[in-house]
Enzyme design. Sequence first.
Site, PDB file in Angstrom:
ATOM      1  N   ALA A 105       0.857  -1.187   0.000  1.00 45.26           N
ATOM      2  CA  ALA A 105       0.000   0.000   0.000  1.00 45.26           C
ATOM      3  C   ALA A 105       0.894   1.238   0.000  1.00 45.26           C
ATOM      4  O   ALA A 105       2.107   1.132   0.199  1.00 45.26           O
ATOM      5  CB  ALA A 105      -0.888   0.013   1.238  1.00 45.26           C
ATOM      6  N   LYS A 106       0.321   2.370  -0.244  1.00 47.03           N
ATOM      7  CA  LYS A 106       1.057   3.622  -0.092  1.00 47.03           C
ATOM      8  C   LYS A 106       0.053   4.736   0.125  1.00 47.03           C
ATOM      9  O   LYS A 106      -1.097   4.648  -0.327  1.00 47.03           O
ATOM     10  CB  LYS A 106       1.891   3.926  -1.345  1.00 47.03           C
ATOM     11  CG  LYS A 106       3.085   4.813  -1.067  1.00 47.03           C
ATOM     12  CD  LYS A 106       4.283   4.018  -0.565  1.00 47.03           C
ATOM     13  CE  LYS A 106       5.495   4.879  -0.341  1.00 47.03           C
ATOM     14  NZ  LYS A 106       6.682   4.050  -0.133  1.00 47.03           N
ATOM     15  N   GLY A 107       0.506   5.797   0.798  1.00 45.09           N
ATOM     16  CA  GLY A 107      -0.365   6.949   1.004  1.00 45.09           C
ATOM     17  C   GLY A 107       0.405   8.223   0.769  1.00 45.09           C
ATOM     18  O   GLY A 107       1.638   8.223   0.756  1.00 45.09           O
TER      19      GLY A 107
END
Length: 419
Positions: A105-107
Site C-alpha cells: 500500500a502507499k499513502g
Amino acid sequence: MSEMYNPYQNMLEVLDEAAQNLGYTYNDYVAVRSPERQLIVSVPVVMDDGHTEIFEGYRIQHSSSRGPCKGGIRFHPQCDVDEVKALAAWMTWKCAVVNIPYGGAKGAIKCDPSKLSEGELRRMTRRYTASILPILGPERDIPAPDVNTDGRVMAWIMDTYSMLKGYAVPAVVTGKPIEIGGSLGRGEATGRGVMFALLNTLEKLGLKHENMTVAVQGFGNVGSIGAKLMRQKGFKIVAIGDAYCSLYNKDGINVEAAIEYSAKNHKSLQGYTEEGIQMITNAELLALNVDVLFPAALENQITKENADNVKAKVIVEGANGPTSKDADEILNKKGIIVIPDILANAGGVVVSYFEWVQNIESFMWDEDYVNNNLEKVVRRAFEEVWKVHVDNHVSMRMAAYMVALKRVVTAKKLRGVFP
Ligand code: NAD
C-alpha cells in the site's frame, strides 16, 4: 518529473515483461495487476491564520494477497494518484521479494510540508488519519514513514487511531519513536539494507568495496544513513546532494558532519563546506565517474535523456523507481549493474515487519537481533534474485520482479478469486 513519465505505467511495463518471462498468460496474473482499493480524501486544515485550507490525500492498497497491506506515507507537493498507485504496487513486489507476509500500500498528502507550521502539520496528519481510518489497522493496512514524514508523524497517526478506537494500538504504524513501540534499528534499516544489498552484489562480482567511490543523490533518511553506513564500511563517499544543492569532494566527504549540518539547517545541505569540497549540479552528480551511484531521492531521476551519461559500475536504488524502463535498457547495454529498488531498499519494510511483530508480541528485541535478522533476510532475498538473474540471463530488476510476481500469483491462486 518529465511530462511523459507515468510511474504506474512504467511499473506495469516491467511487470508485464516479468509475467511473459514466467510464461504467464494475462489471465494468470490479471487479478494481481491493479490496485485492490483506492481512497482519495479531502483534508481540511484550519491554518494558523484562521483560514481553512483543503489538501488532497490518498491511500491506495495494491494487494492483500500475501497479508495485510503495508507501505509508507509521503508528504509532497507533486504527488498524484498514479504516483501513489505505483508506489503501492512496488510495496507489494518488495514485500514478496523479501518474503515477508505483507501486501502493498502507499499513502500521500499533496502538500509542501516546508511551508507548514508544526501545528498545521499535526492537524493535517490527524485529519488525514481519521479520513482513512476505515481502511487502516494492524490486520488491514499499516503505514510507515516515506518522503518528508518521520517518527513524529507516525506518533500522531498512532495517537489519532488509538484515540478513535479508545485504546492504544501501536501496531497500526511502524517507524514510530522507540518510546511508543518503535523498533531499535528501524531508523537505519533502509540504509542498512541498501548497504547489505550492495555488499552482496559486489561480492558476487568479485569486486573489493574498500575505497570504492560513491555518489549519493538525496540526503534524507535513506541517502544520509546509507552513506554513513557505507563510509563506516570503507567506501569513499565523494558526492552528496539534496533538493537544494549537490557537493563533490574527490578525497571523500565527512558524511557525519554533513548529516549534523543538514539536521540544523532545515534538512538542507546548502552552505555546507569542508576542505576540498565544491558545488556541482544534480546532473553532474548523476554522471560522475564513480564506482557506485546511489539514488535516494525520488522517482524518474535516471531517464533515457541522461542514462547514457552514467559512468558508475553499479547503481544501488535507495529511492523507489529512480530509473525509468527505457533508461534501464540503456544501462543494461552499457553493462551497468542495477540493484533494483524492490530489493535494495527493502530493509525498511523488513524492520517495519519486525517492529509490527514486536508490537503484536508486546516484546522488544535488542538491536543486534534486529540487524542480524535484517542481514539474513536481505541475503536470502538477494541469493534468490541473483539465481534467477544468472539462470535466466535477465537483469536483476527483471529477476526481482519474477521472484515477486511468482509469489503473489501463487498466493492468489491458492486463495482463489472471491467469490
Ligand atoms: P526523505 O524525505 O528523508 O529524504 C528525501 C531526500 O531527497 C531529501 O534530502 C531531499 O532534499 C532530497 N530530494 C528531494 N527532491 C530532490 C531532487 N529533485 N533532487 C535531489 N534530491 C532531492 O525521504 P526518504 O525517506 O529518505 O526517501 C527517499 C526515497 O527512498 C524515496 O523514493 C522513498 O520512497 C524511498 N524509500 C524510503 C524508505 C524509508 O524507510 N524512509 C524505505 C524504502 C524506500
